[in-house]
Structures are given as structure tokens and as C-alpha cells.
Design a protein around this motif. Structure first.
Motif, PDB file in Angstrom:
ATOM      1  N   ALA A  60      -6.277  10.199   2.794  1.00  0.00           N
ATOM      2  CA  ALA A  60      -6.794   8.852   3.071  1.00  0.00           C
ATOM      3  C   ALA A  60      -5.826   8.052   3.928  1.00  0.00           C
ATOM      4  O   ALA A  60      -4.638   8.364   3.987  1.00  0.00           O
ATOM      5  CB  ALA A  60      -7.021   8.123   1.748  1.00  0.00           C
ATOM      6  N   ASP A  61      -6.344   7.010   4.557  1.00  0.00           N
ATOM      7  CA  ASP A  61      -5.499   6.096   5.316  1.00  0.00           C
ATOM      8  C   ASP A  61      -5.150   4.924   4.393  1.00  0.00           C
ATOM      9  O   ASP A  61      -6.014   4.125   4.054  1.00  0.00           O
ATOM     10  CB  ASP A  61      -6.259   5.594   6.545  1.00  0.00           C
ATOM     11  CG  ASP A  61      -5.430   4.608   7.350  1.00  0.00           C
ATOM     12  OD1 ASP A  61      -4.243   4.401   6.994  1.00  0.00           O
ATOM     13  OD2 ASP A  61      -5.962   4.038   8.316  1.00  0.00           O
ATOM     14  N   GLN A  86      -2.540   2.660   4.855  1.00  0.00           N
ATOM     15  CA  GLN A  86      -1.580   1.752   5.498  1.00  0.00           C
ATOM     16  C   GLN A  86      -1.695   0.321   4.969  1.00  0.00           C
ATOM     17  O   GLN A  86      -0.729  -0.429   5.014  1.00  0.00           O
ATOM     18  CB  GLN A  86      -1.841   1.702   7.017  1.00  0.00           C
ATOM     19  CG  GLN A  86      -1.689   3.033   7.717  1.00  0.00           C
ATOM     20  CD  GLN A  86      -0.294   3.591   7.572  1.00  0.00           C
ATOM     21  OE1 GLN A  86       0.677   2.858   7.759  1.00  0.00           O
ATOM     22  NE2 GLN A  86      -0.172   4.848   7.208  1.00  0.00           N
ATOM     23  N   ASP A  87      -2.882  -0.050   4.493  1.00  0.00           N
ATOM     24  CA  ASP A  87      -3.127  -1.461   4.202  1.00  0.00           C
ATOM     25  C   ASP A  87      -3.081  -1.808   2.717  1.00  0.00           C
ATOM     26  O   ASP A  87      -3.516  -2.872   2.316  1.00  0.00           O
ATOM     27  CB  ASP A  87      -4.500  -1.859   4.765  1.00  0.00           C
ATOM     28  CG  ASP A  87      -5.623  -1.060   4.115  1.00  0.00           C
ATOM     29  OD1 ASP A  87      -5.318  -0.052   3.438  1.00  0.00           O
ATOM     30  OD2 ASP A  87      -6.787  -1.453   4.255  1.00  0.00           O
ATOM     31  N   THR A 110     -10.040   2.415  -3.752  1.00  0.00           N
ATOM     32  CA  THR A 110     -10.817   2.407  -2.510  1.00  0.00           C
ATOM     33  C   THR A 110     -11.948   1.377  -2.530  1.00  0.00           C
ATOM     34  O   THR A 110     -12.760   1.325  -1.602  1.00  0.00           O
ATOM     35  CB  THR A 110     -11.396   3.813  -2.225  1.00  0.00           C
ATOM     36  OG1 THR A 110     -12.115   4.252  -3.383  1.00  0.00           O
ATOM     37  CG2 THR A 110     -10.292   4.797  -1.906  1.00  0.00           C
ATOM     38  N   GLN A 147       3.981  11.551  -0.745  1.00  0.00           N
ATOM     39  CA  GLN A 147       3.005  10.460  -0.712  1.00  0.00           C
ATOM     40  C   GLN A 147       3.639   9.149  -1.189  1.00  0.00           C
ATOM     41  O   GLN A 147       4.524   9.173  -2.049  1.00  0.00           O
ATOM     42  CB  GLN A 147       1.803  10.800  -1.617  1.00  0.00           C
ATOM     43  CG  GLN A 147       0.909  11.880  -1.052  1.00  0.00           C
ATOM     44  CD  GLN A 147       0.424  11.522   0.342  1.00  0.00           C
ATOM     45  OE1 GLN A 147      -0.093  10.441   0.581  1.00  0.00           O
ATOM     46  NE2 GLN A 147       0.612  12.449   1.276  1.00  0.00           N
TER      47      GLN A 147
END
Ligand code: PEP
Length: 253
Positions: A36-37, A39-40, A251, A64
């Protein structure tokens, strides 16, 4: 630099987890993170102290950015305090965070605001970020005292020198923890707006302090709760024990 707080989803495993089953859940989570991304947002697990080492090793193997935290720390750095653990020890074990003043500690161990403030101070001094928990009981809510209780807990529990980098506030209505009950989104919004305003007088960069909502957050209600103004993440108990459920919350932002 972003001018809103970076979301944080934190899992509190409480007194749950043995090495084998815990490793399976952590590896499952790390595998989801790898695909998954992220970054935020920040993802944190606070396992029992016996599992910190395993979790720190597991995230290293999988490279991770899973953050690891303790569930409590002592007010002192070291000494004759059988069974306790210091913030410095958590830092030494690889933690970045520690929860202080969880309502279960306030109730089970008689921790008052001053104790919580000294624990948060010890955490910050050790280089950890303190997650300071506050929240009203059912009686206090029914008596219309919620905001007043939150003010008192913030004024008593936030140490001098707290800032957005070293302090997170978790609003956890006591009656919502582990019960399946949650406040309405309007009630959460009111409480979080009040917390934001109150910490304005206590913390210099208050607008950037992360305010987490906690209390029966689950996959089915996470998106709604996380969308509330001034909610910058969640502190998740029961639903953090299963990687699939925790991931659904992570998510849902
Ligand atoms: C907690 O203990 O911090 C908590 C929020 O628990 P649960 O999610 O199980 O209500």
C-alpha cells in the motif's frame, strides 16, 4: 509542509496476545502495508510489553514503517518499582510511542491527572510521543458534564513542553470502550472541537496536535468517525487484534 495533522491509526492490544498468534497478525499487517501507499498516515501498534521485541524485529525484517508503542510507563526513569516499566526502557526496546492515562489504568490503578501528567513528562523526556487519553464516564455524560470533565483532564494531564511532535490526545468516552457503543458524530465533533480549543491554551502548536477518537471503532463505523472535523485518527482496542479489521480501519481514512 502540510498544515493539517498527519493521521495516526493506533492499535491498543491491551492484555492480549501470545507470541505465535501475535506474530501471525503482525506479519499479516506488515504484508498489507508493503502493498500500500502509506505516505500520508502513521500506523502504530501498542502490544503488551512482552511482544514489543517481536514486533520491532518483525517490522525490521519486512522493512515497513510500522510504529510500536507501550501501553503505559512509570513516572520515574528507573528504581525500586517492581513490575513497572519506564519510558526509557520502552525507547530502548524500539518504541516510538506510549499510551498514558488510558481509562482502564485510571480506573484499575487509581491514576489521577497528576500521575498521567508525570507519565507524559517521562515519556517526552525519554524521546517518546505520549498519547494522553481523556474521556468522560456515562454518568458524567448524562449529567451534562462532558466538556467540563475534558477540560479538567487536559489541564491536569498535559505537561509543560508538550507539542504536536511529542504529544497526541485520544478522546475516549469511557462508556464507549469495548461496549460497541459510540457517540453520535455530532457529539464527537463537539468534544474534539472543545479539545482543540482547550489545548490552544496549553500547547503552542495546538492546531497540529493529533486528536484521536477511541471507543468501539470498527471497520463498519471507521470512515464516518474519521471524517469528523478535528478527528485526526483513531485509537482502536478490540478491532486492532485482527490484522484484517485493523487494516480496514487504517484504510478508511
Ligand atoms: C481502547 O481501549 O482504547 C479502545 C478504544 O477499545 P475498543 O476499541 O475495544 O473500544
Amino acid at each position: 509542509m502540510a498544515n493539517t495533522p498527519r493521521p495516526l491509526i493506533a492499535g491498543n492490544w491491551k492484555m492480549n496476545g501470545l507470541r505465535h498468534g501475535a506474530r501471525i497478525q503482525v506479519d499479516d499487517l506488515l504484508e498489507r502495508m508493503a502493498g500500500a501507499d502509506l505516505q500520508d498516515r502513521d500506523i502504530l501498534l501498542c502490544p503488551p510489553a512482552t511482544l514489543i521485541d517481536m514486533m520491532v524485529a518483525a517490522r525490521h525484517v519486512r522493512a515497513q514503517p510500522l510504529l510500536v508503542g507501550g501501553q503505559d510507563c512509570h513516572t520515574e526513569r528507573s528504581g525500586a518499582h517492581t513490575g513497572d516499566i519506564s519510558a526509557e526502557m520502552l525507547k530502548d526496546a524500539g518504541c516510538e510511542y506510549v499510551i498514558v492515562g488510558h481509562s482502564e489504568r485510571r480506573a484499575d490503578h487509581g491514576e489521577d491527572n497528576d500521575t498521567v501528567r508525570r507519565k507524559a513528562r517521562a515519556a517526552i523526556d525519554a524521546g517518546l510521543t505520549a498519547i494522553i487519553c481523556i474521556g468522560e464516564t456515562e454518568n458524567q455524560r448524562q449529567s451534562g458534564e462532558t466538556l467540563q470533565v475534558l477540560t479538567g483532564q487536559l489541564e491536569g494531564s498535559v505537561p509543560e513542553g508538550a507539542d504536536a511532535a511529542n504529544t497526541v490526545i485520544a478522546y475516549e468516552p469511557v462508556w464507549a470502550i469495548g461496549t460497541g457503543l459510540t457517540p453520535t458524530v455530532e457529539d464527537v465533533a463537539e468534544a474534539h472541537a472543545h479539545i482543540r480549543e482547550t489545548i490552544g491554551g496549553l500547547i503552542a502548536d495546538a492546531p497540529m496536535v493529533r486528536l484521536l477518537y477511541g471507543g468501539s471503532v470498527k471497520p463498519a463505523n471507521a470512515a464516518e468517525l474519521l471524517a469528523v472535523e478535528n478527528v485526526d485518527g483513531a485509537l482502536v482496542g478490540g478491532a486492532s487484534l485482527k490484522a484484517a479489521d485493523f487494516w480496514a480501519i487504517v484504510t478508511a481514512i
